[in-house]
Design a protein around this motif. Structure first.
Motif, PDB file in Angstrom:
ATOM      1  N   UNK A 242       0.865  -1.186   0.015  1.00  0.00           N
ATOM      2  CA  UNK A 242      -0.086  -0.087  -0.055  1.00  0.00           C
ATOM      3  C   UNK A 242       0.787   1.273  -0.176  1.00  0.00           C
ATOM      4  N   UNK A 243       0.201   2.300  -0.414  1.00  0.00           N
ATOM      5  CA  UNK A 243       0.977   3.741  -0.450  1.00  0.00           C
ATOM      6  C   UNK A 243       0.077   4.441  -1.099  1.00  0.00           C
ATOM      7  N   UNK A 244       0.396   5.948  -0.923  1.00  0.00           N
ATOM      8  CA  UNK A 244      -0.301   6.921  -1.822  1.00  0.00           C
ATOM      9  C   UNK A 244       0.350   7.383  -3.142  1.00  0.00           C
ATOM     10  N   UNK A 245       1.613   6.881  -3.237  1.00  0.00           N
ATOM     11  CA  UNK A 245       2.104   7.434  -4.505  1.00  0.00           C
ATOM     12  C   UNK A 245       2.868   6.099  -5.338  1.00  0.00           C
ATOM     13  N   UNK A 246       3.136   6.426  -6.659  1.00  0.00           N
ATOM     14  CA  UNK A 246       3.624   5.601  -7.457  1.00  0.00           C
ATOM     15  C   UNK A 246       2.927   4.497  -7.815  1.00  0.00           C
ATOM     16  N   UNK A 247       3.545   3.344  -8.202  1.00  0.00           N
ATOM     17  CA  UNK A 247       2.541   2.145  -8.598  1.00  0.00           C
ATOM     18  C   UNK A 247       1.730   1.784  -7.602  1.00  0.00           C
ATOM     19  N   UNK A 248       1.969   1.963  -6.315  1.00  0.00           N
ATOM     20  CA  UNK A 248       0.893   1.565  -5.198  1.00  0.00           C
ATOM     21  C   UNK A 248      -0.224   2.610  -5.218  1.00  0.00           C
ATOM     22  N   UNK A 249      -0.069   3.475  -6.042  1.00  0.00           N
ATOM     23  CA  UNK A 249      -1.695   4.389  -6.089  1.00  0.00           C
ATOM     24  C   UNK A 249      -2.418   3.948  -7.552  1.00  0.00           C
ATOM     25  N   UNK A 250      -1.697   3.279  -8.321  1.00  0.00           N
ATOM     26  CA  UNK A 250      -2.187   2.960  -9.583  1.00  0.00           C
ATOM     27  C   UNK A 250      -3.176   2.014  -9.469  1.00  0.00           C
ATOM     28  N   UNK A 251      -4.073   1.991 -10.596  1.00  0.00           N
ATOM     29  CA  UNK A 251      -5.246   0.944 -10.413  1.00  0.00           C
ATOM     30  C   UNK A 251      -5.144  -0.375 -11.622  1.00  0.00           C
ATOM     31  N   UNK A 252      -4.266  -0.201 -12.469  1.00  0.00           N
ATOM     32  CA  UNK A 252      -4.018  -1.181 -13.565  1.00  0.00           C
ATOM     33  C   UNK A 252      -2.861  -1.947 -13.474  1.00  0.00           C
ATOM     34  N   UNK A 253      -2.550  -2.877 -14.064  1.00  0.00           N
ATOM     35  CA  UNK A 253      -1.399  -3.453 -13.986  1.00  0.00           C
ATOM     36  C   UNK A 253      -0.469  -2.880 -14.639  1.00  0.00           C
ATOM     37  N   UNK A 254       0.974  -2.892 -14.186  1.00  0.00           N
ATOM     38  CA  UNK A 254       1.952  -2.193 -14.411  1.00  0.00           C
ATOM     39  C   UNK A 254       3.293  -3.280 -14.845  1.00  0.00           C
ATOM     40  N   UNK A 255       3.969  -2.782 -15.992  1.00  0.00           N
ATOM     41  CA  UNK A 255       5.055  -3.597 -16.317  1.00  0.00           C
ATOM     42  C   UNK A 255       6.430  -2.759 -16.497  1.00  0.00           C
ATOM     43  N   UNK A 256       7.378  -2.983 -15.936  1.00  0.00           N
ATOM     44  CA  UNK A 256       8.407  -2.011 -16.168  1.00  0.00           C
ATOM     45  C   UNK A 256       9.695  -2.608 -15.907  1.00  0.00           C
ATOM     46  N   UNK A 257      10.919  -2.157 -16.231  1.00  0.00           N
ATOM     47  CA  UNK A 257      12.183  -2.724 -15.934  1.00  0.00           C
ATOM     48  C   UNK A 257      12.387  -2.779 -14.376  1.00  0.00           C
ATOM     49  N   UNK A 258      13.472  -3.801 -14.051  1.00  0.00           N
ATOM     50  CA  UNK A 258      13.814  -3.460 -12.756  1.00  0.00           C
ATOM     51  C   UNK A 258      14.547  -2.214 -12.298  1.00  0.00           C
ATOM     52  N   UNK A 259      15.358  -1.584 -13.219  1.00  0.00           N
ATOM     53  CA  UNK A 259      15.953  -0.506 -13.096  1.00  0.00           C
ATOM     54  C   UNK A 259      14.902   0.744 -12.726  1.00  0.00           C
ATOM     55  N   UNK A 260      13.845   0.512 -13.617  1.00  0.00           N
ATOM     56  CA  UNK A 260      12.878   1.778 -13.724  1.00  0.00           C
ATOM     57  C   UNK A 260      11.865   1.699 -12.322  1.00  0.00           C
TER      58      UNK A 260
END
Length: 290
Positions: free
Chosen positions: A78-96
């Motif tokens: 949980x969290x109010x920012x970043x991926x934690x606040x997003x509603x859909x699946x996210x795909x990104x690199x480990x460095x990102x």
């Protein structure tokens, strides 16, 4: 130096916090010690340890930092920012994901990386670097879970109660992720001297620390265009921390770690945030006059 320590203590007192600080000239080794060996809870400062471990494993060829990872909404910290606040699946690199973890302290991004490398790898890295008082007990997801459990049925509102605060495992260095101010400046110094891993990977770590978006703690003490502040914050109920490196245009570079506990349980305490910058500046000014 006695006057410096007095000024630091007076600043902490005026802000209504108990504080512990260590500052070191990365090149000369001169230091300011204001409780530098006191055990402290790291909160999100421990993401720096995770970042260094990630790069160490990449050096060993166990991970490709461009590797893609997916983070589903049902499997996020949980969290109010970043991926934690997003509603859909996210795909990104480990460095990102590492960028989000450091720049905005994204708990979900940190969770994604920890799922890949594990706490044992983080602890192995800090042990290798001689950080003998630094240990990761919980993932960030587990850490947040202990707060919910310890707060009880009152939920987040109960965290305004000093009696509830007193029983939080997350605020006890013997039962949660922990370190000391000196260990953290040792880690930062190793990164800036290209000793934590290879020069290429240390440069990548420095880049991410330089992209942190929060200006209200350590950076507030150095409001000058030609002074660069790189850092990582950490926050929990009554806890406000930051570790970072201050770089001057004349080549001076100083690792500083400030950890604080507030007597007031309010979530918003501008003076408690600002005193991190104030005390960091006092310490660095003292080092620059030695």
């Amino acid at each position: 130096m006695i006057n410096t320590l007095t000024r630091i203590r007076e600043a902490f007192d005026a802000a209504g916090v108990t504080g512990w600080l260590h500052a070191v000239d990365i090149d000369s080794g001169a230091e300011v010690n204001a409780g530098s060996d006191h055990p402290v809870v790291t909160a999100s400062v421990h993401k720096l340890c995770l970042l260094v471990a990630l790069h160490e494993l990449a050096v060993e060829g166990r991970f490709d930092l461009t590797e893609q990872a997916e983070c589903l909404p049902t499997d996020r910290s949980s969290g109010p920012i970043g991926i934690a606040a997003m509603l859909d699946p996210v795909r990104m690199s480990l460095r990102d994901a590492a960028y989000l973890m450091m720049a905005v302290s994204d708990n979900a991004a940190a969770g994604l990386l920890l799922d890949r490398i594990g706490l044992d790898a983080v602890n192995a890295t800090t042990s290798r670097l001689g950080l003998h008082h630094t240990h990761a007990t919980h993932t960030f997801r587990q850490l947040l879970a202990t707060i919910r459990e310890d707060a009880g049925p009152g939920g987040a509102q109960a965290l305004a109660d000093p009696y509830v605060i007193a029983r939080l495992r997350s605020l006890d260095p013997t039962r949660t992720n922990r370190s000391t101010p000196r260990d953290m400046t040792r880690l930062l110094s190793a990164v800036w001297r290209d000793e934590a891993c290879t020069p290429e990977h240390c440069a990548a770590i420095r880049r991410l620390l330089g992209l942190q978006v929060w200006p209200h703690r350590m950076a507030s003490g150095f409001p000058f265009d030609d002074i660069h502040v790189s850092g990582k914050t950490g926050s929990l109920p009554t806890v406000r921390n930051e570790v970072g490196v201050i770089e001057y245009p004349d080549g001076g570079r100083y690792a500083v770690a400030v950890f604080t506990r507030a007597a007031n349980t309010a979530a918003t305490l501008p003076l408690a945030d600002a005193v991190i910058g104030t005390t960091a500046r006092i310490a660095v000014d003292a080092l620059r006059t030695l």
